[in-house]
Design a protein around this motif. Structure first.
Motif, PDB file in Angstrom:
ATOM      1  N   THR A  30      10.236  24.254  51.190  1.00  0.00           N
ATOM      2  CA  THR A  30      10.240  23.015  50.426  1.00  0.00           C
ATOM      3  C   THR A  30      10.679  23.191  48.979  1.00  0.00           C
ATOM      4  OG1 THR A  30       7.898  23.374  49.991  1.00  0.00           O
ATOM      5  CG2 THR A  30       8.446  21.861  51.772  1.00  0.00           C
TER       6      THR A  30
ATOM      7  N   LEU B  23      17.291  24.613  50.282  1.00  0.00           N
ATOM      8  CA  LEU B  23      17.240  23.156  50.393  1.00  0.00           C
ATOM      9  C   LEU B  23      18.641  22.547  50.466  1.00  0.00           C
ATOM     10  CD1 LEU B  23      14.333  22.068  48.052  1.00  0.00           C
ATOM     11  CD2 LEU B  23      14.453  21.946  50.529  1.00  0.00           C
TER      12      LEU B  23
ATOM     13  N   THR C 126      19.484  22.334  53.941  1.00  0.00           N
ATOM     14  CA  THR C 126      18.634  21.564  54.849  1.00  0.00           C
ATOM     15  C   THR C 126      18.458  20.104  54.442  1.00  0.00           C
ATOM     16  OG1 THR C 126      16.663  22.267  53.659  1.00  0.00           O
ATOM     17  CG2 THR C 126      17.282  23.578  55.559  1.00  0.00           C
ATOM     18  N   ARG C 127      18.343  19.830  53.139  1.00  0.00           N
ATOM     19  CA  ARG C 127      18.004  18.464  52.719  1.00  0.00           C
ATOM     20  C   ARG C 127      19.163  17.500  53.022  1.00  0.00           C
ATOM     21  NH1 ARG C 127      14.763  17.904  47.284  1.00  0.00           N
ATOM     22  NH2 ARG C 127      13.111  18.601  48.658  1.00  0.00           N
TER      23      ARG C 127
ATOM     24  N   GLU D  87      15.283  19.499  56.735  1.00  0.00           N
ATOM     25  CA  GLU D  87      14.117  19.920  55.954  1.00  0.00           C
ATOM     26  C   GLU D  87      12.836  19.440  56.622  1.00  0.00           C
ATOM     27  OE1 GLU D  87      13.695  18.188  52.103  1.00  0.00           O
ATOM     28  OE2 GLU D  87      12.068  19.530  51.564  1.00  0.00           O
TER      29      GLU D  87
END
Lengths: 365, 170
Positions: A192, A198, A201-202, A256
């Motif tokens: 996270t 990130l 993934t985000r 995410e």
């Protein structure tokens, strides 16, 4: 206009490819680096297990079906044993059911940690891969100590379980779980807050809730898109009525969220494992099973680490099943790859694929 | 004199080749119908607890760069031609390791209609590692034994070259 004359460029990947350890063939049509379409070709691992199960007796099938998948072997054996017990009208004793649930949750821990490593590897984050696999060895030791084997545990028998838990064993499991819980906190923090990670993934591989329901996604992939679907909660089996689990949901629907949901599920598994160890019912481990199973048919559903695992079992009254049909979670989830690939970079494809945690050997059987 | 130098050169070259081959074999992994059990154990051997890389073994993506083909699972109808192709793409000398009961004999999947047989019915196999699945220690042991046999073979070839040079000299 220019696009009409331009031919579609297709990149074939697989069945032998560096990213995944299992054979599957993918074709991504691309425009530059942008993916415009994706197809999946499955069946490289098709062995014909469902048919072979009709030629073996009920007990032999337990060991055959366990080998549908080496990662969630207990899930297959559990779904099969529960189904056959339902047909025979036998209920396994409470202690056996609790041990079944305990092994199922330990298996979920091992499967999710394995997945965390593999998908970190797809992102090029090999440090996380190595760390999570090092920690995964803890759970492998626990499983080996409990059942005698690292991978195909064979803890189920028809009518109960083989392995028992004494105080020393329970302490060893608790120690392993304590260590892993601390490590999992660390992984949650990485998933996270790591800026580089990130970026991979985000917002990648986004599925809305409607889309997820339309595609019929199951398991953590669906729960990451806020679809409340978990067999452990919806239709509790084994000992899940006595030791209930909380469903882990996320509203974001991207990669995410899939990471966060799986990691949070680990904490839930740790909690349930501790609870089972503290309140393990006393009593017998097995109930007596007949050699021939009464005529009839049944379905058996359980929540495997990847989602809902569905067994249809039909008996004609002999010592062999007439038909066994297995529907595994991976086949439902492949739609997330073909459905969300469009518009992404080609480099995101391995991550999107790993994000649904594909299992080709389950899927092809 | 020139021929003697040539022979000595052959011997030295063989020694260097063996040294390189035994110390940095690159492996490729192909699953031709396995249940994943062996595959995750192979992957576990390259991760920190078992750390196969201390023997120089590196898992590698492309068959064209690989020395060792690690095979798992029985051979399915769909995967047979692919397995052959992967094997043919590898440069000589190449070695095949069959990991797990299914790769050795078809295991629990014997008689399934989708299974054509075990690995050595399709491609020649140099080392067998039994188990369902074999423990990571067993996989390491198998690979190290294979490397040991390569060492012995290499020394024998170098010995031949030495022998040839001796006869040429006399």
């Amino acid at each position: 206009m220019e696009n009409e004359t331009r031919e579609k460029f297709i990149i074939p990947i697989g069945p032998q490819h560096p990213a995944l350890k299992e054979p599957g063939h993918f074709e991504f049509s691309v425009d530059g680096e942008t993916v415009t379409g994706a197809t999946v070709r499955l069946g490289y691992v098709h062995r014909g297990i469902e048919k072979a199960a009709e030629e073996r007796n009920w007990v032999q099938d337990l060991y055959l079906l366990e080998r549908i998948c080496g990662i969630c072997s207990h899930a297959h054996a559990l779904a099969y044993s529960l189904g056959v017990e339902k047909l025979a009208g036998v209920t396994a004793p409470p202690r056996a059911q609790a041990i079944r649930q305990l092994v199922a949750e330990l298996e979920r821990v091992h499967s999710h940690l394995l997945w965390l490593g593999v998908s970190a590897h797809e992102a090029g984050f090999d440090t996380l891969f190595m760390f999570s696999w090092r920690d995964r060895e803890t759970i492998m030791d626990v499983l080996e100590g409990l059942t005698g084997n690292r991978v195909n545990y064979s803890v189920n028998v028809l009518g109960g379980v083989k392995a028992d838990i004494d105080d020393a064993r329970a302490d060893a499991i608790r120690r392993g779980i304590d260590f892993l819980e601390e490590r999992t906190q660390h992984y949650l923090k990485i998933a996270t807050s790591d800026e580089t990670f990130l970026r991979r993934t985000r917002g990648v591989g986004y599925t809305s809730r409607e889309q997820a329901e339309e595609l019929g996604l199951v398991g953590p992939t669906a729960r990451a898109a806020n679809v409340a679907r978990d067999v452990r909660v919806d239709v509790p089996y084994a000992a899940y009525t006595d030791f209930p689990v909380q469903m882990t949901l996320d509203t974001r629907g991207d990669l995410e969220a899939r990471f966060v949901v799986r990691i949070r599920e680990l904490f839930e598994s740790y909690r349930v494992v501790r609870q089972i160890l503290d309140r393990l019912p006393a009593g017998e481990l097995t109930a007596r099973m007949p050699r021939r199973i009464k005529e009839g048919e049944t379905v058996s559903r359980i929540e495997a680490p990847r989602g809902e695992l569905f067994y249809f079992i039909k008996s004609n009254g002999s010592d062999k099943p007439e038909r066994i049909k297995v529907r595994t979670p991976s086949i439902c989830n492949f739609a997330v790859v073909t459905g969300t690939a469009k518009g992404h970079q080609l480099a995101d494809m391995p991550m999107i694929l790993a994000g649904m945690d594909p299992c080709f050997s389950c899927n092809d059987r | 004199m020139a021929t003697i130098l040539g022979k000595k050169w052959d011997e030295a070259l063989e020694q260097v080749k063996t040294w390189a081959r035994v110390n940095s074999p690159w492996a490729i992994h192909f699953n031709s119908g396995s249940c994943n059990g062996c595959d995750i154990e192979i992957l576990a051997t390259v991760t920190p607890r078992y750390d196969l890389e201390r023997f120089g073994v590196k898992l590698q993506g492309s068959p064209r760069h690989a020395d060792i083909l690690i095979c798992t699972g029985p051979v399915t109808l769909q995967a047979r031609d692919r397995l052959k192709r992967v094997y043919e793409q590898m440069p000589e000398p190449k070695f095949v390791v069959a990991v797990g009961s299914c790769a050795i004999s078809g295991g629990v999947f014997q008689g399934c209609y989708g299974v054509v047989g075990h690995i050595d019915q399709v491609i020649p196999v140099d080392a067998y590692i039994p188990g369902c699945p074999p423990r990571p220690e067993a996989i390491i042991d198998g690979l190290v034994k294979l490397l040991g046999s390569l060492q012995a073979k290499g020394e024998a070839t170098a010995g031949e070259a030495r022998h040839d040079s001796a006869t040429a000299h006399s």
